[in-house]
Design a protein around this motif. Sequence first.
Motif, PDB file in Angstrom:
ATOM      1  N   ARG A  33       0.833  -1.202   0.000  1.00 32.04           N
ATOM      2  CA  ARG A  33       0.000   0.000   0.000  1.00 32.04           C
ATOM      3  C   ARG A  33       0.869   1.254   0.000  1.00 32.04           C
ATOM      4  NH1 ARG A  33      -2.597  -1.186   4.546  1.00 32.04           N
ATOM      5  NH2 ARG A  33      -3.573  -3.028   3.726  1.00 32.04           N
ATOM      6  N   ARG A  36       2.241   1.814  -3.458  1.00 30.90           N
ATOM      7  CA  ARG A  36       1.256   2.386  -4.393  1.00 30.90           C
ATOM      8  C   ARG A  36       1.051   3.875  -4.155  1.00 30.90           C
ATOM      9  NH1 ARG A  36      -1.788  -2.364  -3.398  1.00 30.90           N
ATOM     10  NH2 ARG A  36      -3.092  -1.186  -1.970  1.00 30.90           N
ATOM     11  N   TYR A  41       5.739   6.155 -10.752  1.00 30.34           N
ATOM     12  CA  TYR A  41       5.546   4.719 -10.962  1.00 30.34           C
ATOM     13  C   TYR A  41       6.824   3.932 -10.682  1.00 30.34           C
ATOM     14  CZ  TYR A  41       5.134   0.268 -13.325  1.00 30.34           C
ATOM     15  OH  TYR A  41       5.155  -1.064 -13.595  1.00 30.34           O
ATOM     16  N   GLY A  44       7.502   3.552  -6.953  1.00 28.02           N
ATOM     17  CA  GLY A  44       6.518   2.653  -6.350  1.00 28.02           C
ATOM     18  C   GLY A  44       6.754   1.199  -6.734  1.00 28.02           C
TER      19      GLY A  44
END
Length: 104
Positions: A33, A36, A41, A44
């Motif tokens: 989590r 994200r 991107y 993450g």
Amino acid sequence: APLRPTSGTWGRATMSGAPSRAQALSLFRSLLRAARAFPDYNVGAYAARRAAAGFREHRASAGSTAAEAYELGAAELQVARRQGVVYALYGGLYRHGLEVAAKR
């Protein structure tokens, strides 16, 4: 110092030292989590890969080794959450060259 969860069931390992399966899975979900939450991107995806690799590496751990791995994971979660906040505050200031080209 005991860890204080902000969400989920992760916290200090049980009295025997080894975290329960539910605690380990909760920590893993929290790490994903947090990954994200990064606006970038690539960052993450890296955080998610690193979390998965760490859990794979310590899959068969038990006892004090599992407790140490769990504590390390909980510390990494705190770092990921702090970095997510920093990226959210300052990450939009600089764009990747491909992002700039795509907006034209």
